[in-house]
Write an enzyme that holds these catalytic residues in place. Structure first.
Site, PDB file in Angstrom:
ATOM      1  CD  GLU A   3      -2.658   1.082   2.567  1.00  0.00           C
ATOM      2  OE1 GLU A   3      -3.724   0.472   2.445  1.00  0.00           O
ATOM      3  OE2 GLU A   3      -2.293   1.614   3.618  1.00  0.00           O
TER       4      GLU A   3
ATOM      5  CB  CYS B  31       4.185  -3.948  16.361  1.00  0.00           C
ATOM      6  SG  CYS B  31       5.906  -3.471  16.137  1.00  0.00           S
TER       7      CYS B  31
ATOM      8  CB  CYS C  35       2.512   7.013   3.692  1.00  0.00           C
ATOM      9  SG  CYS C  35       2.790   5.732   4.915  1.00  0.00           S
TER      10      CYS C  35
ATOM     11  CB  CYS D  74       6.263  -6.062   9.052  1.00  0.00           C
ATOM     12  SG  CYS D  74       7.581  -5.386  10.107  1.00  0.00           S
TER      13      CYS D  74
ATOM     14  CB  CYS E 236      -0.706   4.187  11.005  1.00  0.00           C
ATOM     15  SG  CYS E 236      -0.275   5.873  10.886  1.00  0.00           S
TER      16      CYS E 236
ATOM     17  CB  CYS F 105       1.349  -3.066  13.445  1.00  0.00           C
ATOM     18  SG  CYS F 105       1.722  -2.891  11.694  1.00  0.00           S
TER      19      CYS F 105
HETATM   20  N1  SAH Z   1       7.998  -0.414  10.600  1.00  0.00           N
HETATM   21  C1  SAH Z   1       8.188   0.962  10.792  1.00  0.00           C
HETATM   22  C2  SAH Z   1       7.435   1.818   9.801  1.00  0.00           C
HETATM   23  C3  SAH Z   1       6.059   1.385   9.418  1.00  0.00           C
HETATM   24  S1  SAH Z   1       4.831   1.533  10.659  1.00  0.00           S
HETATM   25  C4  SAH Z   1       7.847   1.370  12.216  1.00  0.00           C
HETATM   26  O1  SAH Z   1       7.289   0.562  12.938  1.00  0.00           O
HETATM   27  O2  SAH Z   1       8.184   2.478  12.586  1.00  0.00           O
HETATM   28  C5  SAH Z   1       4.581   3.287  10.706  1.00  0.00           C
HETATM   29  C6  SAH Z   1       3.987   3.795  12.014  1.00  0.00           C
HETATM   30  O3  SAH Z   1       2.628   3.375  12.132  1.00  0.00           O
HETATM   31  C7  SAH Z   1       4.717   3.266  13.237  1.00  0.00           C
HETATM   32  O4  SAH Z   1       4.965   4.274  14.173  1.00  0.00           O
HETATM   33  C8  SAH Z   1       3.732   2.282  13.770  1.00  0.00           C
HETATM   34  O5  SAH Z   1       3.931   2.076  15.125  1.00  0.00           O
HETATM   35  C9  SAH Z   1       2.407   2.920  13.452  1.00  0.00           C
HETATM   36  N2  SAH Z   1       1.274   1.988  13.495  1.00  0.00           N
HETATM   37  C10 SAH Z   1       1.259   0.695  13.129  1.00  0.00           C
HETATM   38  N3  SAH Z   1       0.047   0.156  13.319  1.00  0.00           N
HETATM   39  C11 SAH Z   1      -0.737   1.146  13.809  1.00  0.00           C
HETATM   40  C12 SAH Z   1      -2.110   1.231  14.198  1.00  0.00           C
HETATM   41  N4  SAH Z   1      -2.916   0.174  14.100  1.00  0.00           N
HETATM   42  N5  SAH Z   1      -2.567   2.407  14.642  1.00  0.00           N
HETATM   43  C13 SAH Z   1      -1.757   3.486  14.726  1.00  0.00           C
HETATM   44  N6  SAH Z   1      -0.462   3.476  14.377  1.00  0.00           N
HETATM   45  C14 SAH Z   1       0.055   2.321  13.923  1.00  0.00           C
HETATM   46 FE1  SF4 Z   2       6.418  -3.858  11.365  1.00  0.00          FE
HETATM   47 FE2  SF4 Z   2       4.074  -2.789  11.910  1.00  0.00          FE
HETATM   48 FE3  SF4 Z   2       5.873  -3.048  13.853  1.00  0.00          FE
HETATM   49 FE4  SF4 Z   2       6.273  -1.238  11.913  1.00  0.00          FE
HETATM   50  S1  SF4 Z   2       4.618  -1.225  13.424  1.00  0.00           S
HETATM   51  S2  SF4 Z   2       7.756  -2.708  12.727  1.00  0.00           S
HETATM   52  S3  SF4 Z   2       5.326  -2.314  10.158  1.00  0.00           S
HETATM   53  S4  SF4 Z   2       4.894  -4.731  12.720  1.00  0.00           S
END
Ligand code: SAH
Ligand code: SF4
Length: 382
Positions: free
Chosen positions: A91, A115, A104, A111, A344, A118
């Site tokens: 995306e 997390c 973005c 990934c 995000c 996410c």
């Molecule tokens: N992997 C990298 C970049 C991609 S995620 C990282 O983790 O930084 C980009 C941002 O979106 C990160 O700060 C992540 O914590 C946030 N993010 C991921 N899932 C989310 C969610 N469900 N709601 C809000 N922010 C989220």
């Molecule tokens: Fe990966 Fe999502 Fe964690 Fe970013 S926030 S490192 S995309 S699992």
């Protein structure tokens, strides 16, 4: 299979031209055709000799992304889904604002960090994107938007590596893509306007400082290791103290004089006043060693499998106030593109899981009823 010219930075393209028996400076012309003019075909490159164009057509191709769909939000946000083969979809999101246009970009299909909050993390890792797949998101969006908006000047002024994937776990493919973004013959973006967001791959933060220092955003999400281990599993490998030391080191080469910490606000998990106070102590301890940072609080975008909820707005404001009162610059990210799931963590995995449509819509309604539209400072906060 011939070479995809979008896989090269200018240096790589010069080496490619040499291999073809051409002068290196031809690469600059070619590079400008590709990135400044968005050429899709060698025949368009009218200032190159016909013989060279023919040679190129035999040895190379220009492969942009395959569009699966485009969604336009009422607020102007545009989300594209691109098919990168073998069932993987990534995306890219364009977020227009009055004074800038931010794209973005994704760095991986899925990934591996996993997390908890996410949806990409829940999907698991599929594969690294190639340099061409990373940069072609910008290549495609910039030239699509110029046409779509009838503009000749640059539309995208900022890039954030905040789509799917952990960019610093795909470093070798990321680096040439960053160079194309910054190159004056490419997109000519300033280092301050290209942001790599990372969950904290410490050794690669140091590499980035040396190879291509751009703005850095670090996804912190917790003030202490036990909680961060749980939310961002990579913390077990690179705990908070090490991460913050890496951020401090990064600052000497960084184009901005602060690091942005992203903090996803999860109801009852990491959003209590006590967490904010712990953050203040943490930041103050590292400030003494030279760390300078700002916080960007991100209202969680819920999805069913997470089992987590978005903090309500008074909670977010109370949290922000504790940081602000301690003198820490803090913004709350405005959610954009809610109506098209472009926020995000609501990434392409949702689309692959078509059975989840109803649940997703319910979650989205819930998110919208949460009504987190309050803006302390607008934008991606970087
Ligand atoms: N992997 C990298 C970049 C991609 S995620 C990282 O983790 O930084 C980009 C941002 O979106 C990160 O700060 C992540 O914590 C946030 N993010 C991921 N899932 C989310 C969610 N469900 N709601 C809000 N922010 C989220
Ligand atoms: Fe990966 Fe999502 Fe964690 Fe970013 S926030 S490192 S995309 S699992």
């Amino acid at each position: 299979m011939t070479a995809n010219l979008l896989d090269y930075d200018l240096e790589g393209l010069a080496a490619f031209c040499e291999r073809l028996g051409e002068k290196r400076f031809r690469a600059t012309q070619l590079f400008r055709w590709l990135h400044q003019k968005g050429a899709t075909d060698f025949a368009q490159m009218t200032d190159l000799a016909k013989s060279l164009r023919e040679k190129l057509a035999g040895a190379a191709h220009i492969q942009g992304p395959k569009v699966v769909s485009r969604h336009d939000s009422a607020d102007g946000t545009i989300k594209w889904l691109f098919d990168v083969g073998a069932g993987d979809v990534i995306e890219t999101v364009f977020i227009p604002e009055t004074d800038r246009g931010t794209l973005c970009i994704s760095s991986q299909a899925g990934c591996a960090v996993g997390c908890r909050f996410c949806s990409t993390g829940h999907q698991g890792f599929s594969r690294n994107l190639t340099t061409g797949e990373i940069i072609s998101q910008l290549w495609f969006a910039e030239h699509f938007l110029r046409q779509h908006l009838g503009r000749e000047d640059r539309v995208i002024s900022n890039v954030v590596m905040m789509g799917m994937g952990e960019p610093l776990q795909n470093y070798s493919q990321l680096l040439p893509a960053l160079k194309v973004m910054l190159d004056d013959h490419g997109y000519g973006l300033s280092r301050r306007r290209v942001t790599v967001s990372t969950s904290g791959v410490v050794p690669m933060i140091d590499r980035l400082a040396k190879d291509c220092p751009v703005a850095l955003a670090v996804s912190l999400h917790a003030p202490e290791d036990t909680l961060r281990d749980n939310l961002v599993p990579l913390n077990k490998k690179y705990p908070i103290a090490e991460l913050l030391q890496a951020c401090t080191r990064y600052q000497s080469s960084a184009p901005r004089d602060f690091i942005t910490f992203e903090y996803c606000m999860l109801d009852g998990v990491n959003d209590q006043p006590e967490h904010a106070r712990q953050l203040v102590s943490l930041v103050q301890a590292h400030a003494a060693q030279g760390l300078s940072c700002k916080f960007n609080l991100i209202p969680f975008n819920p999805f069913p499998a997470s089992g987590l909820k978005r903090s309500d707005m008074p909670q977010v404001s109370a949290f922000a106030k504790i940081l602000l009162d301690a003198g820490i610059v803090t913004t709350v990210r405005k959610t954009r593109g809610d109506d098209i799931d472009a926020a995000c963590g609501q990434l392409a995995g949702d689309v692959q899981d078509r059975t989840g449509v109803e649940q997703r819509m319910a979650a989205q309604r819930q998110g919208m009823l949460g009504g987190i539209k309050v803006v302390v400072a607008k934008g991606m906060g970087v």
